[in-house]
Design an enzyme around this catalytic site. Sequence first.
Site, PDB file in Angstrom:
ATOM      1  N   ASN A   1      -4.562   8.487   4.252  1.00 14.68           N
ATOM      2  CA  ASN A   1      -4.357   7.745   5.500  1.00 14.68           C
ATOM      3  C   ASN A   1      -2.883   7.777   5.871  1.00 14.68           C
ATOM      4  O   ASN A   1      -2.032   7.364   5.075  1.00 14.68           O
ATOM      5  CB  ASN A   1      -4.774   6.281   5.318  1.00 14.68           C
ATOM      6  CG  ASN A   1      -4.778   5.500   6.621  1.00 14.68           C
ATOM      7  OD1 ASN A   1      -5.545   5.804   7.531  1.00 14.68           O
ATOM      8  ND2 ASN A   1      -3.894   4.528   6.731  1.00 14.68           N
ATOM      9  N   GLU A   2      -2.595   8.290   7.046  1.00 14.79           N
ATOM     10  CA  GLU A   2      -1.213   8.297   7.548  1.00 14.79           C
ATOM     11  C   GLU A   2      -0.218   8.661   6.443  1.00 14.79           C
ATOM     12  O   GLU A   2       0.628   7.849   6.064  1.00 14.79           O
ATOM     13  CB  GLU A   2      -0.845   6.947   8.162  1.00 14.79           C
ATOM     14  CG  GLU A   2      -1.597   6.641   9.442  1.00 14.79           C
ATOM     15  CD  GLU A   2      -1.077   5.393  10.156  1.00 14.79           C
ATOM     16  OE1 GLU A   2      -0.413   4.568   9.513  1.00 14.79           O
ATOM     17  OE2 GLU A   2      -1.341   5.267  11.359  1.00 14.79           O
ATOM     18  N   TRP A  39       2.499  -5.721  13.947  1.00 15.64           N
ATOM     19  CA  TRP A  39       3.719  -5.199  13.324  1.00 15.64           C
ATOM     20  C   TRP A  39       4.872  -5.047  14.305  1.00 15.64           C
ATOM     21  O   TRP A  39       5.904  -4.480  13.959  1.00 15.64           O
ATOM     22  CB  TRP A  39       3.425  -3.882  12.596  1.00 15.64           C
ATOM     23  CG  TRP A  39       2.473  -2.948  13.302  1.00 15.64           C
ATOM     24  CD1 TRP A  39       1.149  -2.781  13.019  1.00 15.64           C
ATOM     25  CD2 TRP A  39       2.757  -2.067  14.405  1.00 15.64           C
ATOM     26  NE1 TRP A  39       0.583  -1.850  13.863  1.00 15.64           N
ATOM     27  CE2 TRP A  39       1.545  -1.396  14.724  1.00 15.64           C
ATOM     28  CE3 TRP A  39       3.898  -1.777  15.158  1.00 15.64           C
ATOM     29  CZ2 TRP A  39       1.459  -0.450  15.757  1.00 15.64           C
ATOM     30  CZ3 TRP A  39       3.801  -0.837  16.176  1.00 15.64           C
ATOM     31  CH2 TRP A  39       2.594  -0.187  16.463  1.00 15.64           C
ATOM     32  N   CYS A  66      12.701  10.191  -6.633  1.00 19.49           N
ATOM     33  CA  CYS A  66      12.722  10.028  -8.092  1.00 19.49           C
ATOM     34  C   CYS A  66      13.017  11.351  -8.813  1.00 19.49           C
ATOM     35  O   CYS A  66      13.175  12.401  -8.175  1.00 19.49           O
ATOM     36  CB  CYS A  66      11.377   9.459  -8.570  1.00 19.49           C
ATOM     37  SG  CYS A  66      10.046  10.676  -8.594  1.00 19.49           S
ATOM     38  N   ARG A  72       0.856  -1.191   0.000  1.00 17.04           N
ATOM     39  CA  ARG A  72       0.000   0.000   0.000  1.00 17.04           C
ATOM     40  C   ARG A  72       0.890   1.238   0.000  1.00 17.04           C
ATOM     41  O   ARG A  72       2.105   1.142   0.170  1.00 17.04           O
ATOM     42  CB  ARG A  72      -0.939   0.007   1.210  1.00 17.04           C
ATOM     43  CG  ARG A  72      -0.223   0.175   2.539  1.00 17.04           C
ATOM     44  CD  ARG A  72      -1.217   0.212   3.683  1.00 17.04           C
ATOM     45  NE  ARG A  72      -0.546   0.530   4.939  1.00 17.04           N
ATOM     46  CZ  ARG A  72      -1.143   0.512   6.119  1.00 17.04           C
ATOM     47  NH1 ARG A  72      -2.407   0.181   6.239  1.00 17.04           N
ATOM     48  NH2 ARG A  72      -0.482   0.829   7.212  1.00 17.04           N
ATOM     49  N   CYS A 101      10.080   9.813  -1.406  1.00 16.43           N
ATOM     50  CA  CYS A 101      10.473   9.426  -2.754  1.00 16.43           C
ATOM     51  C   CYS A 101      11.666  10.265  -3.200  1.00 16.43           C
ATOM     52  O   CYS A 101      11.757  11.445  -2.873  1.00 16.43           O
ATOM     53  CB  CYS A 101       9.283   9.637  -3.699  1.00 16.43           C
ATOM     54  SG  CYS A 101       9.688   9.265  -5.406  1.00 16.43           S
ATOM     55  N   GLU A 108      -7.489   5.935  15.399  1.00 17.48           N
ATOM     56  CA  GLU A 108      -7.190   4.501  15.452  1.00 17.48           C
ATOM     57  C   GLU A 108      -6.463   4.166  16.739  1.00 17.48           C
ATOM     58  O   GLU A 108      -5.561   4.892  17.161  1.00 17.48           O
ATOM     59  CB  GLU A 108      -6.254   4.090  14.304  1.00 17.48           C
ATOM     60  CG  GLU A 108      -6.814   4.184  12.924  1.00 17.48           C
ATOM     61  CD  GLU A 108      -5.767   3.759  11.885  1.00 17.48           C
ATOM     62  OE1 GLU A 108      -4.834   3.014  12.229  1.00 17.48           O
ATOM     63  OE2 GLU A 108      -5.885   4.206  10.735  1.00 17.48           O
ATOM     64  N   GLU A 136      -3.046  -8.063   7.537  1.00 20.93           N
ATOM     65  CA  GLU A 136      -3.423  -7.685   8.898  1.00 20.93           C
ATOM     66  C   GLU A 136      -4.388  -8.665   9.548  1.00 20.93           C
ATOM     67  O   GLU A 136      -5.128  -8.301  10.453  1.00 20.93           O
ATOM     68  CB  GLU A 136      -3.966  -6.249   8.885  1.00 20.93           C
ATOM     69  CG  GLU A 136      -2.840  -5.288   8.518  1.00 20.93           C
ATOM     70  CD  GLU A 136      -3.198  -3.815   8.543  1.00 20.93           C
ATOM     71  OE1 GLU A 136      -2.345  -3.005   8.926  1.00 20.93           O
ATOM     72  OE2 GLU A 136      -4.329  -3.488   8.158  1.00 20.93           O
ATOM     73  N   PHE A 160      -3.764 -10.933  11.564  1.00 20.58           N
ATOM     74  CA  PHE A 160      -3.449 -11.150  12.979  1.00 20.58           C
ATOM     75  C   PHE A 160      -3.478  -9.850  13.780  1.00 20.58           C
ATOM     76  O   PHE A 160      -3.046  -9.805  14.915  1.00 20.58           O
ATOM     77  CB  PHE A 160      -2.097 -11.860  13.133  1.00 20.58           C
ATOM     78  CG  PHE A 160      -2.137 -13.270  12.628  1.00 20.58           C
ATOM     79  CD1 PHE A 160      -2.887 -14.230  13.295  1.00 20.58           C
ATOM     80  CD2 PHE A 160      -1.470 -13.637  11.467  1.00 20.58           C
ATOM     81  CE1 PHE A 160      -2.954 -15.534  12.819  1.00 20.58           C
ATOM     82  CE2 PHE A 160      -1.538 -14.936  10.979  1.00 20.58           C
ATOM     83  CZ  PHE A 160      -2.281 -15.891  11.659  1.00 20.58           C
ATOM     84  N   HIS A 161      -3.954  -8.779  13.147  1.00 20.98           N
ATOM     85  CA  HIS A 161      -4.143  -7.510  13.863  1.00 20.98           C
ATOM     86  C   HIS A 161      -5.560  -7.534  14.428  1.00 20.98           C
ATOM     87  O   HIS A 161      -6.509  -7.834  13.708  1.00 20.98           O
ATOM     88  CB  HIS A 161      -3.980  -6.346  12.882  1.00 20.98           C
ATOM     89  CG  HIS A 161      -3.907  -4.999  13.532  1.00 20.98           C
ATOM     90  ND1 HIS A 161      -4.957  -4.448  14.227  1.00 20.98           N
ATOM     91  CD2 HIS A 161      -2.901  -4.095  13.590  1.00 20.98           C
ATOM     92  CE1 HIS A 161      -4.598  -3.256  14.682  1.00 20.98           C
ATOM     93  NE2 HIS A 161      -3.350  -3.019  14.313  1.00 20.98           N
TER      94      HIS A 161
HETATM   95  C1  GLA Z   1      -2.201   2.208  10.696  1.00 20.47           C
HETATM   96  C2  GLA Z   1      -3.077   2.258   9.477  1.00 20.47           C
HETATM   97  C3  GLA Z   1      -4.126   1.187   9.459  1.00 20.47           C
HETATM   98  C4  GLA Z   1      -3.597  -0.127   9.960  1.00 20.47           C
HETATM   99  C5  GLA Z   1      -2.991   0.068  11.315  1.00 20.47           C
HETATM  100  C6  GLA Z   1      -2.466  -1.199  11.940  1.00 20.47           C
HETATM  101  O1  GLA Z   1      -2.626   2.967  11.745  1.00 20.47           O
HETATM  102  O2  GLA Z   1      -3.675   3.509   9.307  1.00 20.47           O
HETATM  103  O3  GLA Z   1      -4.588   1.063   8.143  1.00 20.47           O
HETATM  104  O4  GLA Z   1      -2.645  -0.609   9.068  1.00 20.47           O
HETATM  105  O5  GLA Z   1      -1.909   0.955  11.200  1.00 20.47           O
HETATM  106  O6  GLA Z   1      -1.982  -0.958  13.232  1.00 20.47           O
END
Ligand code: GLA
Length: 659
Positions: free
Chosen positions: A152-153, A313, A160, A114, A158, A305, A353, A355-356
């Site tokens: 997202n986050e 992770w 390049c 991703r 990069c 989150e 994910e 196992f998350h």
């Molecule tokens: C980040 C991402 C989520 C997910 C979590 C897992 O916060 O934004 O998509 O991957 O990590 O902890």
Amino acid sequence: MPSLRDAARGRILFGGDYNPEQWPEEVWEDDVRLMKEAGVNSVTLGVFSWAKIEPRPGAREFDWLDRLMDLLHAHDVGVVLATPTASPPPWMGAQHPETLPRSEDGSVVWYGSRQQFCASSPVYRRYAAALTEDLAARYANHPALTVWHINNEYCTHCWCDETAAHFRRWLQNRYGTVEALNEAWGTAFWSQRYDTWSEILPPRKAQYMKNPTQVLDFKRFTSDALLECYVTERDIVARHSPDIPVTTNFMPLWSGQDAWAWSAQEDIVSVDIYPDPKDPLGGQYNAMLADMTRSQAAGPWMLMEQAAGPVNWRGVNHPKPAGLNRLWSLQSVARGADAVCYFQWRQSRQGSEKFHSGMLTHAGEQGRTFREVKGLGAELATIGAAVSGTDVPADVAILHDWDAWWAGAQEGRPSALLDYTEVVRSWHRALWETGISTEFARPEADLGRFKAVAVPQLYLLTDAAIDNLVGYVRGGGTLVCGFFSGVADADDRIRPGGMDVRLRELFGIRTLHEWWPLDTDTTVECDGFRAGLWSEELEPERGTQVVSAYRDGELAGLPAVLRKGRAWYVSTLPEPEALRTLLGRVAEEAGARPVLAGLPADVEAVRRGELLFLLHHGRSTVTVSVPGEQVDLLTGRVVAGSVALGRYGAAVLRSRAAR
Ligand code: GLA
């Protein structure tokens, strides 16, 4: 300006990332049933839906999202709708390989995971903007929509060619001429002088150490380039729905984004916080990041989150013992969160994910995690009206700055053991343990309302920041500053004397002869405590008060901690208890008091609005004395004189007099 208040409407938002595209539609009905059972009132939809909405370039498949938006609305679950631009579909990388980021050594970062996009790529930006436009046009007026969540986050880097061209434009804007850049970067060193703009590159893989100011500028640039992507999408959604607040979720204390600059561009500041359940100081870590996010938000913030159980992770991923998810969630609320959300609603069965944890784990609705989530949802509903929108007062500011972090974390410094975030954490921990509430601030911020200001370690300080600190002390403020601070200017040029003269005068330091970093596991004895990581050979001015001197090693007899009036300087990292005592003394002299005195060990007290939160981070049962008669909003019971807290227990008290 729309705000979190508009989305929360007197409640605490409770829910999580919802990824229904990973499930057959029959599961969706089950989802909403269980969401209602758990008290979920908000889900974040669409974060990773790009390939589902746009399976091939230009296609639009919104039907499934229409059905979900309607379904959620029918069950009164609000939607934090994400622009799915964090994870471009494989077709983009396959058809437009120039959108894929390149590493420092020129290798391609491929799709199959991703976030494989180059923030400078016009092609990526064009597709992202077009999709955002259509998404916004379609859902701007949908009654389920409460918040826009951009990307997202943001975290990609990069190196390049497209990035190089963009970096040059950014540098031209900053410096105007190549000569000014040469001057700022100190390119007289090692024959690095540039003759034309076209020669200048991002700091790619090199033979030996890279130019530090080039690296610093590249970090500044990368944060700005990603921010441009955010602002573009924000402006699109805001045009379609000016009354819906916009956010993007930060990774906290993440070096890739200057969150001070970013938060100024958001209606809601939101963050993802994942303390390690195994960390005995996980509660302090959570408190620190909550304080930091609240400071960026200048008020209530959104916990976008967290994990209801283990993440996947870390090397070893520990579940949360019973009660810990509730405790840390209530702690976030105590420290200003008006939204308590998770990654993710339902644990995935496939993909990286699986196992998350989720709110609903593989164990299903009978699982302990879901039972605890349900309990928390009910409690948040109970306290929501009393809490939502209220402030957390704090008398002490901790200064934190990305430029100082970026400049100080490079190669070729006195010690590779110096970890900026760990020093910040040590100082926050010390204050947290004294029970004094803290905020974070940037070094140039107006500090006038704080009784004391703490600088854990700011290697780089701008002239404006130094004048600000000096002015703060002159105006009656108390400043306590840690080692290796005020060393470099905004270009990472060492200030004459190794520490700016205004600061040396402020602290009463005549000469800073040398920095003396300490090896791992080496400590140095000082009057009254032991310390580690760092020491400094300082010569005080006559009249400077030496609070503590080094006792052993080369620096024996020289000051470890000194002060000139209300300006304190700490040239080493005292062990935790000693740092707590020291910062507690400084804060007390400045008139800052713990929220509640005489607390048992492991109990944290936080004031939010008219409420007093008591949070017990231990496993025994303790009794906490509380003033007057209070009502515990969690239980409805009247508490007179004291309250008992069991393992990971919490109370949310409101004085009966206050009603
Ligand atoms: C980040 C991402 C989520 C997910 C979590 C897992 O916060 O934004 O998509 O991957 O990590 O902890």
